[in-house]
Write an enzyme that holds these catalytic residues in place. Sequence first.
Site, PDB file in Angstrom:
ATOM      1  CG  HIS A  42      41.295  33.239  42.115  1.00  0.00           C
ATOM      2  ND1 HIS A  42      42.518  32.623  42.289  1.00  0.00           N
ATOM      3  CD2 HIS A  42      41.373  33.879  40.918  1.00  0.00           C
ATOM      4  CE1 HIS A  42      43.295  32.870  41.239  1.00  0.00           C
ATOM      5  NE2 HIS A  42      42.626  33.623  40.401  1.00  0.00           N
ATOM      6  CB  SER A  97      37.181  29.297  50.623  1.00  0.00           C
ATOM      7  OG  SER A  97      37.338  30.306  49.649  1.00  0.00           O
ATOM      8  CD  GLU A 115      37.417  38.190  43.579  1.00  0.00           C
ATOM      9  OE1 GLU A 115      37.166  38.415  42.375  1.00  0.00           O
ATOM     10  OE2 GLU A 115      37.603  37.041  44.032  1.00  0.00           O
ATOM     11  CG  ASP A 140      45.930  38.236  38.640  1.00  0.00           C
ATOM     12  OD1 ASP A 140      47.090  37.869  38.403  1.00  0.00           O
ATOM     13  OD2 ASP A 140      44.938  37.539  38.376  1.00  0.00           O
ATOM     14  N   GLY A 141      44.940  37.357  41.773  1.00  0.00           N
ATOM     15  CA  GLY A 141      45.430  36.360  42.720  1.00  0.00           C
ATOM     16  C   GLY A 141      46.688  35.653  42.273  1.00  0.00           C
ATOM     17  CG  ASP A 161      37.895  28.266  43.839  1.00  0.00           C
ATOM     18  OD1 ASP A 161      37.708  27.623  42.799  1.00  0.00           O
ATOM     19  OD2 ASP A 161      36.972  28.695  44.556  1.00  0.00           O
TER      20      ASP A 161
END
Length: 280
Positions: A42, A97, A115, A140-141, A161
């Site tokens: 994410h 990050s 993302e 979608d992560g 995350d």
Amino acid sequence: MFSYRHAFHAGNHADVLKHLCQMLLLEKLCNKDKAFVYIDTHAGAGLYDLTSESAQKTAEYQAGIDALTDAACHNPHIRAYLKLVEQYRKQNRYPGSPEIARRLCRAQDSLQLMEWHNNEVQQLALNFKHQKRVKVHHRDGFEGLVAITPPKPARGMVLIDPSYELETDYQVLPDTLAKAYRRWQTGIYAIWYPLLAKKRDRSQGMIEAIGRGPYSSVLDIQLSVLPQDEELGMYGSGMLIINPPWQFDQQVASLLPELTQALGQGGAGDFKVSWLAQQD
């Protein structure tokens, strides 16, 4: 749905804890010459302008990275983190990050950034468009993590995350984690989660579900900066680390007293480091 934008929260106390843990894990991986992969499920935009309307609306960075900067901490891990962030803060920015990983990873290492939010992934791709070792995925992560594991090389770490904007995230995450782990048992998995008011808390159930999982080593790190409220608010955050490297727990434990003193608000603040599972 999927309206969450991290720009409102960039550089807050949760980012500080998350990015300190991320840095320590990446430094451990860099201690060996062998290449590794960094996976961010994410990723967000990767880099944030703290003068933007979004950041200024909440100004959460003032009680996060700015408070830590002003605290004059002595712990070497905190000082290394502040040194990395300093050049961004001088430009009124804060590194997410993905940017921290880009700075710490070496030429032989690769980054896989996921993302789902349309605007965020566009900005992420723009921020990393000239980085050949970085691949940006618009997906979608949770789905993406299972799809790309086991990675090549089969050495590295995952940062998970999610926004937890959807309550289903608290159930999807443990399920996704177990699936990925069965495919890639040697990877390091770092999971961020919020500590919320009593009536909104869903993290404890997720932590317990992960604690019952197939993992040999699970470390739980919690940092609170406020007392827990009954109704509203995030009073802290935590990190679950699956397969933590040797002495990582000691490094985190060494920095948490100063971190808590610096970020605790109104004299509040507390921390905890505990094992949910520990390899013999």
